[in-house]
Design a protein around this motif. Sequence first.
Motif, PDB file in Angstrom:
ATOM      1  N   GLN A  14       0.894  -1.084   0.105  1.00  0.00           N
ATOM      2  CA  GLN A  14       0.055  -0.020  -0.053  1.00  0.00           C
ATOM      3  C   GLN A  14       0.869   1.248  -0.020  1.00  0.00           C
ATOM      4  N   GLY A  17      -1.838   5.954  -2.015  1.00  0.00           N
ATOM      5  CA  GLY A  17      -3.238   6.051  -2.081  1.00  0.00           C
ATOM      6  C   GLY A  17      -3.781   4.619  -2.804  1.00  0.00           C
ATOM      7  N   TRP A  47      -8.208  -2.738   3.698  1.00  0.00           N
ATOM      8  CA  TRP A  47      -8.286  -1.468   2.577  1.00  0.00           C
ATOM      9  C   TRP A  47      -9.857  -0.794   2.612  1.00  0.00           C
ATOM     10  N   GLY A  49     -11.841  -0.004   4.780  1.00  0.00           N
ATOM     11  CA  GLY A  49     -12.131   0.932   5.943  1.00  0.00           C
ATOM     12  C   GLY A  49     -11.066   1.788   6.025  1.00  0.00           C
ATOM     13  N   ASP A  50      -9.855   1.678   5.127  1.00  0.00           N
ATOM     14  CA  ASP A  50      -8.799   2.703   5.158  1.00  0.00           C
ATOM     15  C   ASP A  50      -8.854   3.759   4.230  1.00  0.00           C
ATOM     16  N   ASP A  51      -8.925   5.089   4.773  1.00  0.00           N
ATOM     17  CA  ASP A  51      -9.199   6.002   4.097  1.00  0.00           C
ATOM     18  C   ASP A  51      -7.964   6.447   3.195  1.00  0.00           C
ATOM     19  N   ALA A  52      -6.892   6.027   3.685  1.00  0.00           N
ATOM     20  CA  ALA A  52      -5.653   6.470   2.996  1.00  0.00           C
ATOM     21  C   ALA A  52      -5.684   5.397   1.270  1.00  0.00           C
ATOM     22  N   LYS A  54      -7.535   4.616  -1.937  1.00  0.00           N
ATOM     23  CA  LYS A  54      -8.138   5.254  -2.909  1.00  0.00           C
ATOM     24  C   LYS A  54      -8.796   4.353  -3.878  1.00  0.00           C
ATOM     25  N   LYS A 105     -14.627   0.757  -3.173  1.00  0.00           N
ATOM     26  CA  LYS A 105     -13.521   1.373  -3.968  1.00  0.00           C
ATOM     27  C   LYS A 105     -13.254   0.997  -5.391  1.00  0.00           C
ATOM     28  N   SER A 205      -6.634  10.443 -10.224  1.00  0.00           N
ATOM     29  CA  SER A 205      -7.684   9.335 -10.143  1.00  0.00           C
ATOM     30  C   SER A 205      -7.719   8.262 -11.048  1.00  0.00           C
TER      31      SER A 205
END
Length: 358
Positions: A14, A17, A47, A49-52, A54, A105, A205
């Motif tokens: 990871q 993002g 991942w 629940g991990d805001d880091a 994307k 995501k 993005s």
Amino acid sequence: MSEPNTDPEVLIDQRDGLGRIVLNRPKAINALNHTMVTRIAAALAEWAGDDAVKAVLITGAGDRGLCAGGDIVSIYHDAKDGGTGSREFWRDEYILNATIANYPKPYVAVMDGIVMGGGVGVSAHGSVRIVTERSMIGMPETGIGFVPDVGGTYLLARAPGELGTHIALTTARLGAGDAIACGFADHFIPSEKIGQFVEALSSVSVEAAVAEFTEPAPDSDLLAQRGWIDAAYSADSVTEIVARLQAGGVPEAAKAAGQVLAKSPTACTVTLASLRRARVAGSLEEVLNEEFRVSVACLGSADLVEGIRAQVVDKDRNPRWSPATLDDVTDAAVAQFFTPLGDLELGLTAPTTIGDQQ
């Protein structure tokens, strides 16, 4: 940033993002085993629940393909010993397939090179599916006495017309254009630009990266043949499908008939029933539950062990199917593949997201 997991079979990392999954068995074209499935599932759960994080990206190590499917040699030995290991592998694998389909995501799958069976399960249910000019995608199960699984019957049943039936019964390989036309992929990016695309995911993005690197896909050869494919494969039995293929006067259809006749008669008949049932199913989860019943039943069938023996163990390419002909496959025998498993049921409910797994 989490510390990289350097497990030799699947690399989890990871950074910037992006949650990265690299299937890392290049000598086996990254064939999936149970350990790989559980590690991928654990990473996705973390991942989600991990805001880091994307977006998630899955790729395959080496230059041969994303994933050649499940480790069928292990399934061969397990089936001879009772099949409990394979049953639990499939249970976790199918839960993973459903989780990918409902992941909260962007889930980006680079389907470069060979993508077969279980490889389809960890890619074609994703939200952003990339193919290249090297992509070779397929569901080869009937050739080893098995039936398309990992949600494959759900995808195949929703391909245009009867293209999915043709693909399943003949084990046809899909290039990039066919994969997109049949609903197995979304975007075409030339293989030489995949590295740049992956690099871009760390700074822009997913939508922006896709927009920058996507190019028009090649035409679909299968779509151009829908006339004879739809006419033949709309029949209610594999025997009638073969008869229509042979009588159609189209060289490609005659070739397809020979391909179907070389496959397991039982597997082809059960596959047709699975596809027809998947076509009217209300969700991927419902289909996966049924595929699990069928897969478990296959463990007790003679053709799965024999098919793997002929193709990858002894490699004589001369399976002795039992029964040997389509006409000898009874309705009662087919019905047994769909028998509920009681306490062993997969039991997925729609939709499946992280935390909902059984």
